[in-house]
Design a protein around this motif. Structure first.
Motif, mmCIF file in Angstrom:
data_model
loop_
_atom_site.group_PDB
_atom_site.id
_atom_site.type_symbol
_atom_site.label_atom_id
_atom_site.label_comp_id
_atom_site.label_asym_id
_atom_site.label_seq_id
_atom_site.Cartn_x
_atom_site.Cartn_y
_atom_site.Cartn_z
ATOM 1 N N ALA A 143 27.753 -69.118 84.872
ATOM 2 C CA ALA A 143 26.227 -69.764 85.160
ATOM 3 C C ALA A 143 26.047 -70.517 86.092
ATOM 4 N N LYS A 144 26.994 -71.245 86.645
ATOM 5 C CA LYS A 144 26.721 -72.056 87.474
ATOM 6 C C LYS A 144 25.710 -70.532 89.221
ATOM 7 N N LEU A 145 25.978 -69.220 88.990
ATOM 8 C CA LEU A 145 25.971 -69.104 89.729
ATOM 9 C C LEU A 145 24.170 -68.471 89.879
ATOM 10 N N ARG A 146 24.581 -68.487 88.738
ATOM 11 C CA ARG A 146 22.666 -68.089 88.388
ATOM 12 C C ARG A 146 22.252 -68.875 88.273
ATOM 13 N N SER A 147 22.250 -69.960 87.988
ATOM 14 C CA SER A 147 21.607 -72.050 88.026
ATOM 15 C C SER A 147 20.897 -71.369 89.763
ATOM 16 N N MET A 148 21.756 -70.637 90.776
ATOM 17 C CA MET A 148 21.587 -71.031 91.917
ATOM 18 C C MET A 148 21.076 -70.584 92.501
ATOM 19 N N GLY A 149 20.701 -68.822 91.607
ATOM 20 C CA GLY A 149 19.704 -67.732 91.783
ATOM 21 C C GLY A 149 20.855 -66.610 92.721
ATOM 22 N N VAL A 150 21.712 -66.484 92.253
ATOM 23 C CA VAL A 150 22.390 -65.160 92.689
ATOM 24 C C VAL A 150 22.777 -64.598 91.352
ATOM 25 N N ARG A 151 22.477 -63.772 91.619
ATOM 26 C CA ARG A 151 22.650 -62.468 90.377
ATOM 27 C C ARG A 151 24.249 -62.111 90.316
ATOM 28 N N ALA A 152 24.708 -63.005 89.169
ATOM 29 C CA ALA A 152 26.078 -62.296 88.627
ATOM 30 C C ALA A 152 26.426 -62.350 87.475
ATOM 31 N N PRO A 158 24.645 -58.281 91.358
ATOM 32 C CA PRO A 158 26.013 -57.969 93.092
ATOM 33 C C PRO A 158 26.932 -58.034 93.120
ATOM 34 N N VAL A 159 26.791 -59.394 92.090
ATOM 35 C CA VAL A 159 28.105 -60.330 91.504
ATOM 36 C C VAL A 159 28.895 -60.167 91.005
ATOM 37 N N LEU A 160 29.937 -59.428 90.326
ATOM 38 C CA LEU A 160 31.321 -59.176 89.260
ATOM 39 C C LEU A 160 31.710 -60.422 89.137
ATOM 40 N N VAL A 161 32.125 -61.122 88.089
ATOM 41 C CA VAL A 161 32.829 -62.518 88.234
ATOM 42 C C VAL A 161 33.731 -61.878 86.852
ATOM 43 N N ALA A 162 35.293 -61.663 87.109
ATOM 44 C CA ALA A 162 36.309 -61.194 86.088
ATOM 45 C C ALA A 162 37.331 -62.163 86.433
ATOM 46 N N THR A 163 38.247 -61.033 85.322
ATOM 47 C CA THR A 163 39.817 -61.796 84.752
ATOM 48 C C THR A 163 40.390 -60.829 85.839
ATOM 49 N N PRO A 177 22.626 -69.464 99.088
ATOM 50 C CA PRO A 177 21.638 -69.503 97.348
ATOM 51 C C PRO A 177 20.360 -69.994 97.686
ATOM 52 N N THR A 178 19.480 -68.856 97.355
ATOM 53 C CA THR A 178 17.986 -69.762 97.005
ATOM 54 C C THR A 178 18.079 -70.391 96.348
ATOM 55 N N GLY A 179 18.603 -70.521 95.482
ATOM 56 C CA GLY A 179 18.605 -72.175 94.542
ATOM 57 C C GLY A 179 17.236 -71.306 93.458
ATOM 58 N N GLU A 180 16.849 -70.705 93.459
ATOM 59 C CA GLU A 180 15.918 -70.183 92.411
ATOM 60 C C GLU A 180 16.549 -69.647 91.334
ATOM 61 N N PRO A 181 16.779 -70.277 89.660
ATOM 62 C CA PRO A 181 16.915 -69.596 88.909
ATOM 63 C C PRO A 181 16.978 -68.530 87.918
ATOM 64 N N ILE A 182 18.325 -67.479 87.925
ATOM 65 C CA ILE A 182 17.857 -66.725 87.394
ATOM 66 C C ILE A 182 17.746 -66.564 85.982
ATOM 67 N N ILE A 183 16.547 -66.368 85.525
ATOM 68 C CA ILE A 183 16.498 -66.559 84.050
ATOM 69 C C ILE A 183 16.131 -65.453 83.588
ATOM 70 N N GLU A 184 16.679 -64.933 82.395
ATOM 71 C CA GLU A 184 16.637 -63.197 81.615
ATOM 72 C C GLU A 184 16.403 -63.636 80.513
#
Length: 479
Positions: A304-313, A338-343, A430-437
């Motif tokens: 969630a933090k990365l997407r709020s900063m413009g990273v497609r995660a 491009p970014v996968l965040v995983a356990t 990061p671009t700082g533009e949130p990813i909103i989908e």
């Protein structure tokens, strides 16, 4: 032909290898008293095509259409024995081509036969849903080329649809232990005609607590041909080998420790205050990146933090529905994510080419977890970088862990925007533009299938013998 005995399974049609027998005379055999992680490396013959290994023309042609023409070392080492019907014990790191090593052998041995309803002729056991899907993606086109049916049974997917597929007849069944156990208990799958069995990532199944189910499944299969592949061969895995493999031919093409020469290892020393910004800049780089954390909560929070900063995660962990996991992994493969965040639970199931950076945001628990995570990059001869983000308090623990993994990482102190951070990882701001989908509407939870938990319905002759003593925690695992 349908009611094969164990001996019939072994004496069925055996494709002959065109590789000279003398090239494999020095194959190491391991006594069960010997530590399996000390087995010597197998000599690898000079082979350029699958035809030379005895793979049928139909399978070779299908491999060629997929752009696969030259076998990998683990395939060269194991296929002649596997095609000849021998039990095989193979050790190789992930990304080494194990799927085709056992898959081509199984399909070749199945060629010409037909499965009866509910009675698969061969099974492949894997630890995670993602890995089951990846194995299926690799083997289903090959099975179709031979007119064979290949199907998958995993948790999180429709039990009734899987039952319908089993009822129609399945030649090669790819399964996670938990869901296959459910089908056996409900009588929708009977294992007494399984002539060929493969266990992939056996050490991960042991780590995830699946050994009771695995042993119960193997106890129900005839003593046909069995193959076991794993990155490490110790503890519970050695017990499986001793109990279920008959005079196995052992092949090892890599050390149990890290040995991939195209993989660079780094430790990035950061302050607690800088860690979040350093991680965000690495996530904003170009190229496929996987970031590992210890818990589902931390995965969701970082995503969630990365997407709020413009990273497609995208987040991948056992708490997600199977549909959500499939979508995220599919987008990651296609490149739109491009970014996968995983356990760690998902680590073994992520078999995607082109991952150029693996980041241990949280240091792994031990050396095995380090190698499992790191194995997501530098696959199939590609190069890759593995980075462990380390604060001052974690230095000593991480140093011991990398030593045990056989890794000598380069340590570098970095801060956000640091030139060394950019050089090592390609980090960017990061671009700082949130990813909103638009999120897909959440579907209401489906009622659990009557067959998934109890003994409702008609009797099953296997039921009294099948009791892997599964606890509530076992049932809730990522199966």
């Amino acid at each position: 032909m349908h009611n094969r005995s164990a001996s019939a399974g072994r004496s069925s049609r055996k494709p002959r290898s065109r590789v000279s027998k003398t090239q494999f005379d020095r194959r190491p055999r391991v006594s069960h008293a010997q530590a399996l992680d000390e087995i010597p490396l197998s000599p690898i013959a000079d082979v350029d095509t699958f035809d030379e290994l005895g793979v049928s023309a139909k399978l070779s042609a299908e491999l060629g259409r997929a752009g696969i023409t030259k076998p990998f070392p683990i395939q060269i080492a194991t296929l002649p024995d596997a095609l000849a019907g021998r039990d095989v014990l193979g050790r190789a790191q992930t990304g080494s081509g194990k799927t085709l090593a056992f898959g081509l052998a199984l399909l070749s041995r199945l060629d010409g036969g037909k499965a009866r309803p509910k009675h698969p002729r061969a099974i492949v056991l894997v630890p995670t849903r993602e890995l089951a899907m990846q194995v299926s993606d690799a083997l289903t086109p090959l099975a179709k080329a031979l007119g064979l049916w290949c199907r998958t049974v995993v948790g999180g997917m429709s039990f009734s649809k899987q039952s319908d597929a089993l009822r129609r007849g399945v030649d090669l069944l790819i399964a996670t232990p938990g869901r296959l156990s459910d089908h056996v208990r409900q009588g929708t799958c009977v294992l007494d005609e399984v002539a060929f069995t493969a266990l992939d990532e056996a050490d991960q199944m042991a780590d995830m607590g699946f050994m009771p189910q695995v042993r119960a499944i193997l106890d129900l299969t005839p003593v046909g041909q069995r193959m076991l592949f794993s990155a490490t061969l110790d503890g519970d895995v050695q017990q499986l080998v001793t109990r279920y493999l008959h005079d196995p031919v052992t092949h090892s093409v890599q050390s149990a420790k890290a040995s991939v020469t195209t993989m660079d290892h780094h430790v990035l020393l950061v302050s607690k205050e800088d860690k979040a910004a350093v991680v965000a800049e690495m996530a904003a780089r170009e190229g496929r990146t996987i970031m590992f954390l210890r818990t589902k909560h931390h995965v969701d929070r970082l995503t969630a933090k990365l997407r709020s900063m413009g990273v497609r995660a995208g987040a991948l962990h056992g708490g997600k529905t199977q549909g959500a996991r499939n979508r995220v992994l599919g987008d990651f493969k296609e490149g739109s994510l491009p970014v996968l965040v995983a356990t760690d639970v998902a680590a073994r199931g992520i078999h995607v080419d082109g991952v150029s950076l693996v980041v241990h945001v949280d240091p792994p628990a031990d050396s095995k977890a380090y190698l499992h995570r790191a194995g997501r990059t530098a696959r199939a001869g590609e190069s890759g970088t593995v980075v462990t983000v380390v604060t001052h308090q974690e230095r000593r623990t991480v140093s011991r862990m990398t030593d045990q993994a056989g890794v000598s990482p380069t340590s570098t102190k970095v801060t956000p925007g640091d030139d060394d951070l950019v050089r090592i990882t390609g980090a960017r701001v990061p671009t700082g533009e949130p990813i909103i989908e638009q999120e897909q509407a959440k579907r209401p939870p489906r009622a659990r299938h009557a067959g998934a938990g109890g003994y409702r319905g008609q009797g099953n002759r296997n039921r009294e013998r099948f009791n892997p003593r599964r606890s509530r925690s076992d049932r809730n695992r990522d199966r």
